[in-house]
Design a protein around this motif. Structure first.
Motif, PDB file in Angstrom:
ATOM      1  N   PHE A  53       0.843  -1.197   0.000  1.00 58.52           N
ATOM      2  CA  PHE A  53       0.000   0.000   0.000  1.00 58.52           C
ATOM      3  C   PHE A  53       0.879   1.249   0.000  1.00 58.52           C
ATOM      4  O   PHE A  53       1.694   1.434   0.907  1.00 58.52           O
ATOM      5  CB  PHE A  53      -0.886   0.016   1.248  1.00 58.52           C
ATOM      6  N   PRO A  54       0.719   2.140  -0.979  1.00 58.87           N
ATOM      7  CA  PRO A  54       1.580   3.326  -1.081  1.00 58.87           C
ATOM      8  C   PRO A  54       1.283   4.407  -0.044  1.00 58.87           C
ATOM      9  O   PRO A  54       0.243   4.412   0.618  1.00 58.87           O
ATOM     10  CB  PRO A  54       1.293   3.860  -2.497  1.00 58.87           C
ATOM     11  N   HIS A  55       2.209   5.345   0.053  1.00 54.70           N
ATOM     12  CA  HIS A  55       2.105   6.519   0.922  1.00 54.70           C
ATOM     13  C   HIS A  55       1.155   7.552   0.308  1.00 54.70           C
ATOM     14  O   HIS A  55       0.706   7.401  -0.832  1.00 54.70           O
ATOM     15  CB  HIS A  55       3.489   7.134   1.111  1.00 54.70           C
ATOM     16  N   ALA A  56       0.867   8.608   1.052  1.00 47.57           N
ATOM     17  CA  ALA A  56      -0.002   9.687   0.571  1.00 47.57           C
ATOM     18  C   ALA A  56       0.584  10.310  -0.690  1.00 47.57           C
ATOM     19  O   ALA A  56       1.767  10.665  -0.726  1.00 47.57           O
ATOM     20  CB  ALA A  56      -0.179  10.746   1.653  1.00 47.57           C
ATOM     21  N   GLY A  57      -0.233  10.420  -1.716  1.00 50.93           N
ATOM     22  CA  GLY A  57       0.216  10.961  -2.991  1.00 50.93           C
ATOM     23  C   GLY A  57       0.982   9.964  -3.821  1.00 50.93           C
ATOM     24  O   GLY A  57       1.330  10.250  -4.968  1.00 50.93           O
ATOM     25  N   GLY A  58       1.256   8.794  -3.270  1.00 50.36           N
ATOM     26  CA  GLY A  58       2.057   7.796  -3.962  1.00 50.36           C
ATOM     27  C   GLY A  58       1.226   6.890  -4.844  1.00 50.36           C
ATOM     28  O   GLY A  58       0.001   6.883  -4.805  1.00 50.36           O
ATOM     29  N   SER A  59       1.923   6.108  -5.628  1.00 48.27           N
ATOM     30  CA  SER A  59       1.275   5.187  -6.567  1.00 48.27           C
ATOM     31  C   SER A  59       1.902   3.812  -6.428  1.00 48.27           C
ATOM     32  O   SER A  59       2.869   3.611  -5.686  1.00 48.27           O
ATOM     33  CB  SER A  59       1.442   5.697  -8.004  1.00 48.27           C
ATOM     34  N   ALA A  60       1.359   2.864  -7.164  1.00 52.08           N
ATOM     35  CA  ALA A  60       1.839   1.488  -7.104  1.00 52.08           C
ATOM     36  C   ALA A  60       3.329   1.389  -7.436  1.00 52.08           C
ATOM     37  O   ALA A  60       4.040   0.537  -6.895  1.00 52.08           O
ATOM     38  CB  ALA A  60       1.022   0.615  -8.059  1.00 52.08           C
ATOM     39  N   THR A  61       3.817   2.269  -8.304  1.00 52.44           N
ATOM     40  CA  THR A  61       5.216   2.180  -8.725  1.00 52.44           C
ATOM     41  C   THR A  61       6.209   2.480  -7.605  1.00 52.44           C
ATOM     42  O   THR A  61       7.409   2.263  -7.782  1.00 52.44           O
ATOM     43  CB  THR A  61       5.487   3.130  -9.906  1.00 52.44           C
ATOM     44  N   ALA A  62       5.721   2.951  -6.463  1.00 50.37           N
ATOM     45  CA  ALA A  62       6.613   3.158  -5.318  1.00 50.37           C
ATOM     46  C   ALA A  62       7.282   1.860  -4.898  1.00 50.37           C
ATOM     47  O   ALA A  62       8.334   1.882  -4.240  1.00 50.37           O
ATOM     48  CB  ALA A  62       5.826   3.749  -4.147  1.00 50.37           C
ATOM     49  N   TYR A  63       6.714   0.723  -5.292  1.00 47.87           N
ATOM     50  CA  TYR A  63       7.215  -0.572  -4.837  1.00 47.87           C
ATOM     51  C   TYR A  63       7.898  -1.386  -5.940  1.00 47.87           C
ATOM     52  O   TYR A  63       8.107  -2.592  -5.770  1.00 47.87           O
ATOM     53  CB  TYR A  63       6.074  -1.380  -4.214  1.00 47.87           C
ATOM     54  N   PHE A 109       1.789  -4.988   3.337  1.00 49.52           N
ATOM     55  CA  PHE A 109       2.860  -4.033   3.650  1.00 49.52           C
ATOM     56  C   PHE A 109       2.340  -2.640   3.315  1.00 49.52           C
ATOM     57  O   PHE A 109       1.835  -2.407   2.208  1.00 49.52           O
ATOM     58  CB  PHE A 109       4.110  -4.328   2.813  1.00 49.52           C
ATOM     59  N   GLY A 110       2.470  -1.713   4.252  1.00 43.56           N
ATOM     60  CA  GLY A 110       2.052  -0.343   3.978  1.00 43.56           C
ATOM     61  C   GLY A 110       3.045   0.654   4.525  1.00 43.56           C
ATOM     62  O   GLY A 110       3.589   0.466   5.624  1.00 43.56           O
ATOM     63  N   HIS A 111       3.295   1.699   3.761  1.00 42.26           N
ATOM     64  CA  HIS A 111       4.209   2.755   4.211  1.00 42.26           C
ATOM     65  C   HIS A 111       3.439   4.050   4.414  1.00 42.26           C
ATOM     66  O   HIS A 111       2.665   4.467   3.547  1.00 42.26           O
ATOM     67  CB  HIS A 111       5.333   2.976   3.190  1.00 42.26           C
ATOM     68  N   SER A 112       3.658   4.705   5.569  1.00 43.06           N
ATOM     69  CA  SER A 112       3.051   5.991   5.887  1.00 43.06           C
ATOM     70  C   SER A 112       1.522   5.873   5.846  1.00 43.06           C
ATOM     71  O   SER A 112       0.951   5.079   6.588  1.00 43.06           O
ATOM     72  CB  SER A 112       3.590   7.060   4.931  1.00 43.06           C
ATOM     73  N   MET A 113       0.829   6.630   5.016  1.00 46.33           N
ATOM     74  CA  MET A 113      -0.614   6.463   4.919  1.00 46.33           C
ATOM     75  C   MET A 113      -0.966   5.020   4.574  1.00 46.33           C
ATOM     76  O   MET A 113      -1.974   4.474   5.045  1.00 46.33           O
ATOM     77  CB  MET A 113      -1.207   7.389   3.859  1.00 46.33           C
ATOM     78  N   SER A 158       5.054   0.529   8.055  1.00 40.57           N
ATOM     79  CA  SER A 158       6.273   1.333   7.925  1.00 40.57           C
ATOM     80  C   SER A 158       5.972   2.830   7.997  1.00 40.57           C
ATOM     81  O   SER A 158       4.985   3.311   7.435  1.00 40.57           O
ATOM     82  CB  SER A 158       6.938   0.999   6.579  1.00 40.57           C
ATOM     83  N   GLY A 159       6.859   3.559   8.677  1.00 40.10           N
ATOM     84  CA  GLY A 159       6.818   5.016   8.619  1.00 40.10           C
ATOM     85  C   GLY A 159       5.596   5.657   9.229  1.00 40.10           C
ATOM     86  O   GLY A 159       5.203   6.750   8.830  1.00 40.10           O
ATOM     87  N   ARG A 160       5.012   5.007  10.246  1.00 42.46           N
ATOM     88  CA  ARG A 160       3.831   5.573  10.897  1.00 42.46           C
ATOM     89  C   ARG A 160       3.655   4.929  12.271  1.00 42.46           C
ATOM     90  O   ARG A 160       3.957   3.761  12.461  1.00 42.46           O
ATOM     91  CB  ARG A 160       2.576   5.347  10.055  1.00 42.46           C
ATOM     92  N   GLY A 161       3.135   5.702  13.214  1.00 42.93           N
ATOM     93  CA  GLY A 161       2.786   5.152  14.508  1.00 42.93           C
ATOM     94  C   GLY A 161       1.367   4.621  14.492  1.00 42.93           C
ATOM     95  O   GLY A 161       0.589   4.873  13.564  1.00 42.93           O
ATOM     96  N   ALA A 162       1.023   3.871  15.525  1.00 41.90           N
ATOM     97  CA  ALA A 162      -0.314   3.306  15.629  1.00 41.90           C
ATOM     98  C   ALA A 162      -1.347   4.409  15.812  1.00 41.90           C
ATOM     99  O   ALA A 162      -1.022   5.514  16.270  1.00 41.90           O
ATOM    100  CB  ALA A 162      -0.371   2.334  16.806  1.00 41.90           C
TER     101      ALA A 162
END
Length: 255
Positions: free
Chosen positions: A22-32, A91-95, A121-125
């Protein structure tokens, strides 16, 4: 898998655990792309393509977390029914960490098979008191936040034509985060691996550790040198952490 919602960046689909990213805010699938091509070929790595970006630019982006989670969960439920018994992980980063977590919770409430493991990844609960960190609302403030976080796609912010294309998705994602409220609930039984950069301006290592309260299963915290987008400098190490987590789940199941 539904080609509208998911992208695969490897030549073939592995027969082992399916890892949904799962991508970050503003991100797309290509982030991975890099992560997908670094992980062992046995895994089937697919990335979620949120509406409103890249080849889904014509689709209206979601401005709230709940309906986005509902849509992704519907797609995953369909795949679970079509391929019963296939293990999967999220797997998710940030948002994306928040969306992955809420998706796992929704699938659990529906009585569907749980992920083998969650990688957040990159975020608290989520904060049980819903003390939302002040998130930017005006376009200029959103862009300033994105610049502060860094990443590999900063050059697009200086190109007015590209900015016109990516800004609606960024605006929608930040709106979704600003309006999100934690509804509470019992911890998941799904094991968690949490990953964070040691100099991330968005979340401290201590804050990342708060995910421990969201699982009754195994918990691991992996800290990497770097900021919010530490993954770009540590793709191999992140892939190793994911592999370790998935193999640990396989070993436990076989024991």
């Amino acid at each position: 898998m539904n080609s509208t919602w998911f992208r695969r960046f490897t030549k073939t689909a592995g027969r082992g655990t399916r890892l949904v990213c799962f991508p970050h805010a503003g991100g797309s699938a290509t982030a991975y792309v890099d992560l997908a091509r670094t992980l062992p070929a046995d895994f089937d790595v697919v990335s979620v393509q949120y509406p409103g970006r890249q080849d889904r630019y014509g689709d209206a982006p979601f401005t709230a977390i709940a309906p986005l989670v509902e849509a992704v969960a519907d797609e995953l439920a369909h795949d679970l029914a079509a391929d019963p018994g296939r293990p999967y992980a999220l797997f998710g980063h940030s948002m994306g960490a928040l969306v992955a977590f809420e998706t796992a919770r929704l699938l659990d409430r529906r009585g569907l098979p749980s992920p083998q493991r969650l990688f957040l990844s990159g975020r608290g609960a989520p904060d049980p008191l819903n003390r939302a960190r002040g998130l930017p609302e005006e376009d200029a403030d959103v862009l300033a936040e994105v610049r502060k976080l860094g990443g590999t796609d900063q050059s697009m912010l200086d190109d007015p034509d590209i900015l016109e294309i990516v800004l609606p998705a960024l605006r929608a994602d930040y709106r979704a985060l600003a309006t999100y409220r934690w509804g509470g609930g019992e911890p998941l039984a799904t094991p968690l691996t949490v990953l964070v950069g040691d100099s991330d301006p968005m979340v401290t290592v201590s804050e990342a550790g708060t995910w421990r309260e969201q699982t009754s299963g195994d918990f691991a915290l992996k800290v990497f040198a770097g900021g919010h987008f530490y993954i770009g400098d540590h793709v191999g190490e992140v892939a190793a952490a994911i592999t370790e987590g998935l193999l640990a789940g396989t070993t436990a199941a076989a024991a």
